[in-house]
Design a protein around this motif. Structure first.
Motif, PDB file in Angstrom:
ATOM      1  N   ARG A  42       0.823  -1.218   0.000  1.00  0.00           N
ATOM      2  CA  ARG A  42       0.000   0.000   0.000  1.00  0.00           C
ATOM      3  C   ARG A  42       0.862   1.275   0.000  1.00  0.00           C
ATOM      4  NH1 ARG A  42      -4.832  -1.568   4.221  1.00  0.00           N
ATOM      5  NH2 ARG A  42      -5.459  -3.452   3.165  1.00  0.00           N
ATOM      6  N   CYS A  43       1.893   1.275  -0.795  1.00  0.00           N
ATOM      7  CA  CYS A  43       2.738   2.468  -0.919  1.00  0.00           C
ATOM      8  C   CYS A  43       2.134   3.453  -1.920  1.00  0.00           C
ATOM      9  CB  CYS A  43       4.151   2.080  -1.349  1.00  0.00           C
ATOM     10  SG  CYS A  43       4.243   1.327  -2.997  1.00  0.00           S
ATOM     11  N   TYR A  44       1.245   2.955  -2.763  1.00  0.00           N
ATOM     12  CA  TYR A  44       0.510   3.737  -3.763  1.00  0.00           C
ATOM     13  C   TYR A  44       1.406   4.338  -4.844  1.00  0.00           C
ATOM     14  CZ  TYR A  44      -2.941   3.237  -0.084  1.00  0.00           C
ATOM     15  OH  TYR A  44      -3.759   2.722   0.879  1.00  0.00           O
ATOM     16  N   CYS A  46       2.159   2.864  -7.561  1.00  0.00           N
ATOM     17  CA  CYS A  46       1.458   2.534  -8.818  1.00  0.00           C
ATOM     18  C   CYS A  46       0.389   3.579  -9.109  1.00  0.00           C
ATOM     19  CB  CYS A  46       0.840   1.146  -8.727  1.00  0.00           C
ATOM     20  SG  CYS A  46      -0.290   0.921  -7.341  1.00  0.00           S
ATOM     21  N   TRP A  47      -0.345   3.961  -8.093  1.00  0.00           N
ATOM     22  CA  TRP A  47      -1.408   4.971  -8.231  1.00  0.00           C
ATOM     23  C   TRP A  47      -0.824   6.310  -8.677  1.00  0.00           C
ATOM     24  CZ3 TRP A  47      -2.108   9.323  -5.009  1.00  0.00           C
ATOM     25  CH2 TRP A  47      -3.314   9.992  -5.169  1.00  0.00           C
ATOM     26  N   LYS A  48       0.316   6.666  -8.103  1.00  0.00           N
ATOM     27  CA  LYS A  48       0.946   7.941  -8.442  1.00  0.00           C
ATOM     28  C   LYS A  48       1.440   7.973  -9.883  1.00  0.00           C
ATOM     29  CE  LYS A  48       2.488   8.626  -3.724  1.00  0.00           C
ATOM     30  NZ  LYS A  48       3.622   8.471  -2.819  1.00  0.00           N
ATOM     31  N   PHE A  49       1.932   6.840 -10.380  1.00  0.00           N
ATOM     32  CA  PHE A  49       2.525   6.807 -11.714  1.00  0.00           C
ATOM     33  C   PHE A  49       1.539   6.493 -12.826  1.00  0.00           C
ATOM     34  CE2 PHE A  49       6.451   6.852  -9.406  1.00  0.00           C
ATOM     35  CZ  PHE A  49       7.367   7.420 -10.273  1.00  0.00           C
ATOM     36  N   CYS A  50       0.363   6.000 -12.511  1.00  0.00           N
ATOM     37  CA  CYS A  50      -0.591   5.611 -13.562  1.00  0.00           C
ATOM     38  C   CYS A  50      -0.975   6.839 -14.395  1.00  0.00           C
ATOM     39  CB  CYS A  50      -1.843   4.991 -12.955  1.00  0.00           C
ATOM     40  SG  CYS A  50      -3.057   4.549 -14.230  1.00  0.00           S
ATOM     41  N   PRO A  51      -0.638   6.827 -15.694  1.00  0.00           N
ATOM     42  CA  PRO A  51      -0.929   8.000 -16.526  1.00  0.00           C
ATOM     43  C   PRO A  51      -2.406   8.139 -16.885  1.00  0.00           C
ATOM     44  CG  PRO A  51       0.042   6.262 -17.854  1.00  0.00           C
ATOM     45  CD  PRO A  51       0.076   5.789 -16.425  1.00  0.00           C
ATOM     46  N   ASP A  52      -3.187   7.114 -16.629  1.00  0.00           N
ATOM     47  CA  ASP A  52      -4.598   7.144 -17.015  1.00  0.00           C
ATOM     48  C   ASP A  52      -5.548   7.242 -15.826  1.00  0.00           C
ATOM     49  OD1 ASP A  52      -4.176   6.893 -19.826  1.00  0.00           O
ATOM     50  OD2 ASP A  52      -3.512   4.851 -19.406  1.00  0.00           O
ATOM     51  N   VAL A  53      -5.006   7.452 -14.651  1.00  0.00           N
ATOM     52  CA  VAL A  53      -5.832   7.532 -13.432  1.00  0.00           C
ATOM     53  C   VAL A  53      -6.740   6.293 -13.362  1.00  0.00           C
ATOM     54  CG1 VAL A  53      -7.210   9.087 -11.996  1.00  0.00           C
ATOM     55  CG2 VAL A  53      -5.872  10.032 -13.869  1.00  0.00           C
ATOM     56  N   ALA A  54      -6.153   5.149 -13.675  1.00  0.00           N
ATOM     57  CA  ALA A  54      -6.913   3.903 -13.745  1.00  0.00           C
ATOM     58  C   ALA A  54      -6.714   3.010 -12.531  1.00  0.00           C
ATOM     59  CB  ALA A  54      -6.543   3.143 -15.016  1.00  0.00           C
ATOM     60  N   ILE A  55      -6.095   3.554 -11.479  1.00  0.00           N
ATOM     61  CA  ILE A  55      -5.945   2.802 -10.232  1.00  0.00           C
ATOM     62  C   ILE A  55      -6.673   3.564  -9.146  1.00  0.00           C
ATOM     63  CG2 ILE A  55      -4.326   1.942  -8.495  1.00  0.00           C
ATOM     64  CD1 ILE A  55      -2.276   1.591 -10.737  1.00  0.00           C
ATOM     65  N   GLY A  61      -8.094   0.816   1.923  1.00  0.00           N
ATOM     66  CA  GLY A  61      -6.670   1.052   1.694  1.00  0.00           C
ATOM     67  C   GLY A  61      -6.078   0.210   0.586  1.00  0.00           C
ATOM     68  N   ASN A  62      -6.800  -0.801   0.135  1.00  0.00           N
ATOM     69  CA  ASN A  62      -6.309  -1.595  -0.986  1.00  0.00           C
ATOM     70  C   ASN A  62      -6.457  -0.792  -2.271  1.00  0.00           C
ATOM     71  OD1 ASN A  62      -5.559  -4.115   0.241  1.00  0.00           O
ATOM     72  ND2 ASN A  62      -7.741  -4.471   0.606  1.00  0.00           N
ATOM     73  N   ILE A  63      -5.787  -1.254  -3.297  1.00  0.00           N
ATOM     74  CA  ILE A  63      -5.933  -0.620  -4.610  1.00  0.00           C
ATOM     75  C   ILE A  63      -6.681  -1.551  -5.547  1.00  0.00           C
ATOM     76  CG2 ILE A  63      -3.844   0.774  -4.378  1.00  0.00           C
ATOM     77  CD1 ILE A  63      -2.731  -1.306  -6.605  1.00  0.00           C
ATOM     78  N   GLU A  64      -7.202  -0.948  -6.603  1.00  0.00           N
ATOM     79  CA  GLU A  64      -7.928  -1.732  -7.605  1.00  0.00           C
ATOM     80  C   GLU A  64      -7.719  -1.060  -8.960  1.00  0.00           C
ATOM     81  OE1 GLU A  64     -12.140  -3.387  -7.076  1.00  0.00           O
ATOM     82  OE2 GLU A  64     -12.420  -1.456  -8.066  1.00  0.00           O
ATOM     83  N   ASN A  78       5.970  -1.907 -13.423  1.00  0.00           N
ATOM     84  CA  ASN A  78       7.396  -1.556 -13.426  1.00  0.00           C
ATOM     85  C   ASN A  78       7.787  -0.761 -12.189  1.00  0.00           C
ATOM     86  OD1 ASN A  78       8.064  -2.812 -15.841  1.00  0.00           O
ATOM     87  ND2 ASN A  78       7.522  -1.009 -17.038  1.00  0.00           N
ATOM     88  N   GLU A  79       6.896   0.075 -11.697  1.00  0.00           N
ATOM     89  CA  GLU A  79       7.227   0.933 -10.557  1.00  0.00           C
ATOM     90  C   GLU A  79       7.000   0.266  -9.207  1.00  0.00           C
ATOM     91  OE1 GLU A  79       8.793   3.754 -10.768  1.00  0.00           O
ATOM     92  OE2 GLU A  79       8.741   3.710 -12.953  1.00  0.00           O
ATOM     93  N   CYS A  80       6.220  -0.782  -9.155  1.00  0.00           N
ATOM     94  CA  CYS A  80       5.915  -1.435  -7.873  1.00  0.00           C
ATOM     95  C   CYS A  80       7.189  -1.982  -7.231  1.00  0.00           C
ATOM     96  CB  CYS A  80       4.915  -2.572  -8.086  1.00  0.00           C
ATOM     97  SG  CYS A  80       4.542  -3.434  -6.535  1.00  0.00           S
ATOM     98  N   PRO A  81       7.547  -1.493  -6.024  1.00  0.00           N
ATOM     99  CA  PRO A  81       8.797  -1.937  -5.390  1.00  0.00           C
ATOM    100  C   PRO A  81       8.746  -3.387  -4.902  1.00  0.00           C
ATOM    101  CG  PRO A  81       7.586  -0.515  -3.890  1.00  0.00           C
ATOM    102  CD  PRO A  81       6.850  -0.492  -5.214  1.00  0.00           C
TER     103      PRO A  81
END
Length: 91
Positions: A42-44, A46-55, A61-64, A78-81
């Protein structure tokens, strides 16, 4: 502005965020991100880098991934640590 097909999108920089939210670009996808919740911290990032606001960040607190808008670019994976997101071929 609504685009029905990727070929309808003009070539070059595109800066109209509202059109990203209107156009359901998920049909363009060849690869699909799949989340392994057991690995997600839950570092988010992926959410920060998604260029399409698709997360989406869910109330718990989970992502989808929103597959109606995800084009399958793989930036989230690629960005998920923790490598909690893998890309699989669309069927």
């Amino acid at each position: 502005m609504v685009f029905k097909n990727v070929k309808d999108v003009p070539v070059g920089p595109y800066s109209h965020l509202e059109s990203t939210l209107i156009n359901k670009t998920g049909e363009w996808r060849n690869m699909r991100p799949v989340l392994d919740r057991s690995k997600c911290i839950r570092c988010y990032i992926c959410w920060k880098f998604c260029p399409d606001v698709a997360i989406k960040i869910l109330p718990d607190g989970n992502i989808e991934h929103d597959y109606e808008f995800c084009k399958g670019c793989g930036i989230c994976a690629n960005e998920c640590p923790k490598k909690a997101i893998t890309m699989v071929r669309e069927e």
